[in-house]
Motif scaffolding. Structure first.
Motif, mmCIF file in Angstrom:
data_model
loop_
_atom_site.group_PDB
_atom_site.id
_atom_site.type_symbol
_atom_site.label_atom_id
_atom_site.label_comp_id
_atom_site.label_asym_id
_atom_site.label_seq_id
_atom_site.Cartn_x
_atom_site.Cartn_y
_atom_site.Cartn_z
ATOM 1 N N ARG A 229 0.830 -1.185 0.000
ATOM 2 C CA ARG A 229 0.000 0.000 0.000
ATOM 3 C C ARG A 229 0.872 1.244 0.000
ATOM 4 O O ARG A 229 1.971 1.242 0.560
ATOM 5 C CB ARG A 229 -0.935 -0.003 1.209
ATOM 6 C CG ARG A 229 -0.215 -0.042 2.549
ATOM 7 C CD ARG A 229 -1.191 -0.347 3.690
ATOM 8 N NE ARG A 229 -2.186 0.720 3.818
ATOM 9 C CZ ARG A 229 -3.378 0.556 4.377
ATOM 10 N NH1 ARG A 229 -3.723 -0.607 4.865
ATOM 11 N NH2 ARG A 229 -4.216 1.571 4.463
ATOM 12 N N ASP A 230 0.353 2.299 -0.615
ATOM 13 C CA ASP A 230 1.006 3.608 -0.592
ATOM 14 C C ASP A 230 -0.075 4.601 -0.175
ATOM 15 O O ASP A 230 -0.850 5.084 -1.007
ATOM 16 C CB ASP A 230 1.580 3.945 -1.973
ATOM 17 C CG ASP A 230 2.380 5.235 -1.970
ATOM 18 O OD1 ASP A 230 2.169 6.073 -1.069
ATOM 19 O OD2 ASP A 230 3.201 5.421 -2.867
ATOM 20 N N ASN A 231 -0.135 4.877 1.109
ATOM 21 C CA ASN A 231 -1.209 5.727 1.621
ATOM 22 C C ASN A 231 -1.151 7.130 1.026
ATOM 23 O O ASN A 231 -2.190 7.753 0.801
ATOM 24 C CB ASN A 231 -1.126 5.802 3.141
ATOM 25 C CG ASN A 231 -1.452 4.474 3.798
ATOM 26 O OD1 ASN A 231 -2.183 3.652 3.240
ATOM 27 N ND2 ASN A 231 -0.911 4.246 4.981
ATOM 28 N N ALA A 232 0.037 7.620 0.759
ATOM 29 C CA ALA A 232 0.160 8.971 0.195
ATOM 30 C C ALA A 232 -0.503 9.065 -1.176
ATOM 31 O O ALA A 232 -0.972 10.132 -1.573
ATOM 32 C CB ALA A 232 1.627 9.357 0.096
ATOM 33 N N LYS A 233 -0.519 7.943 -1.878
ATOM 34 C CA LYS A 233 -1.150 7.910 -3.208
ATOM 35 C C LYS A 233 -2.552 7.334 -3.161
ATOM 36 O O LYS A 233 -3.185 7.157 -4.213
ATOM 37 C CB LYS A 233 -0.290 7.085 -4.172
ATOM 38 C CG LYS A 233 1.068 7.701 -4.471
ATOM 39 C CD LYS A 233 1.847 6.858 -5.473
ATOM 40 C CE LYS A 233 3.187 7.497 -5.799
ATOM 41 N NZ LYS A 233 3.974 6.682 -6.769
ATOM 42 N N SER A 234 -3.015 6.996 -1.946
ATOM 43 C CA SER A 234 -4.333 6.369 -1.786
ATOM 44 C C SER A 234 -4.481 5.161 -2.700
ATOM 45 O O SER A 234 -5.538 4.931 -3.303
ATOM 46 C CB SER A 234 -5.457 7.378 -2.076
ATOM 47 O OG SER A 234 -5.464 8.407 -1.118
ATOM 48 N N THR A 235 -3.425 4.401 -2.783
ATOM 49 C CA THR A 235 -3.397 3.274 -3.711
ATOM 50 C C THR A 235 -2.806 2.043 -3.036
ATOM 51 O O THR A 235 -1.837 2.138 -2.285
ATOM 52 C CB THR A 235 -2.573 3.618 -4.963
ATOM 53 O OG1 THR A 235 -3.138 4.776 -5.595
ATOM 54 C CG2 THR A 235 -2.579 2.466 -5.957
ATOM 55 N N ALA A 236 -3.423 0.918 -3.323
ATOM 56 C CA ALA A 236 -2.898 -0.371 -2.893
ATOM 57 C C ALA A 236 -2.516 -1.175 -4.132
ATOM 58 O O ALA A 236 -3.018 -0.912 -5.235
ATOM 59 C CB ALA A 236 -3.941 -1.128 -2.075
ATOM 60 N N TYR A 237 -1.627 -2.118 -3.923
ATOM 61 C CA TYR A 237 -1.117 -2.898 -5.045
ATOM 62 C C TYR A 237 -1.162 -4.384 -4.736
ATOM 63 O O TYR A 237 -1.056 -4.797 -3.579
ATOM 64 C CB TYR A 237 0.329 -2.506 -5.350
ATOM 65 C CG TYR A 237 0.525 -1.041 -5.633
ATOM 66 C CD1 TYR A 237 0.988 -0.181 -4.625
ATOM 67 C CD2 TYR A 237 0.248 -0.508 -6.884
ATOM 68 C CE1 TYR A 237 1.160 1.163 -4.870
ATOM 69 C CE2 TYR A 237 0.419 0.842 -7.132
ATOM 70 C CZ TYR A 237 0.872 1.676 -6.127
ATOM 71 O OH TYR A 237 1.047 3.014 -6.374
ATOM 72 N N LEU A 238 -1.292 -5.159 -5.787
ATOM 73 C CA LEU A 238 -1.163 -6.607 -5.669
ATOM 74 C C LEU A 238 -0.216 -7.052 -6.769
ATOM 75 O O LEU A 238 -0.564 -6.988 -7.954
ATOM 76 C CB LEU A 238 -2.513 -7.315 -5.809
ATOM 77 C CG LEU A 238 -2.464 -8.826 -5.618
ATOM 78 C CD1 LEU A 238 -2.174 -9.160 -4.147
ATOM 79 C CD2 LEU A 238 -3.764 -9.480 -6.061
ATOM 80 N N ASP A 239 0.978 -7.434 -6.394
ATOM 81 C CA ASP A 239 1.953 -7.934 -7.350
ATOM 82 C C ASP A 239 1.769 -9.432 -7.507
ATOM 83 O O ASP A 239 1.894 -10.180 -6.537
ATOM 84 C CB ASP A 239 3.372 -7.605 -6.885
ATOM 85 C CG ASP A 239 3.673 -6.122 -7.000
ATOM 86 O OD1 ASP A 239 4.023 -5.506 -5.974
ATOM 87 O OD2 ASP A 239 3.545 -5.584 -8.105
#
Length: 124
Positions: free
Chosen positions: A70-80
């Motif tokens: 997760r990157d809270n600053a970008k309000s984005t989560a990721y799934l690799d």
């Protein structure tokens, strides 16, 4: 609250893929993010959850191959998704909850906000 999963597509077995989940209308810092998938003819399956503290849970089928972040600053989560197989073909969804509640190795469905999914097809 809006969540939007993206990054899906057609990949070959073993070809890595990164899914993103972008949130708006909420402060992502305060939420856990879950990843789910729905394959044809199967029930929806919880595959990962990353808590506010960055603790992570993975379902057995993806443990060691998929990584949630997760990157809270970008309000984005990721799934690799690493080393995907045809069995990973599904529509992938993200959702938010107040925490990752795991009981007897299973992620409880306490997720209140859901995004539209993104199709992942793994095929040669």
């Amino acid at each position: 609250v809006q969540l939007q999963a993206s990054g899906g597509g057609l990949v070959q077995p073993g070809e890595s893929l990164r899914l993103s989940c972008t949130a708006s209308g909420l402060t992502l810092d305060y939420h856990a993010i879950g990843w789910f998938r729905l394959a044809p003819g199967k029930e929806r399956e919880a595959i990962s959850c990353v808590s506010q503290a960055n603790d992570r849970w993975y379902a057995d089928p993806v443990e060691g191959r998929f990584t949630a972040s997760r990157d809270n600053a970008k309000s984005t989560a990721y799934l690799d998704m690493n080393n995907p197989t045809p069995e990973d073909t599904a529509i992938y969804y993200c959702a938010t909850a107040l925490g990752c509640q795991v009981i007897d190795g299973r992620l409880m469905d306490i997720f209140s906000s859901w995004g539209q999914g993104t199709q992942v097809t793994v095929s040669s």
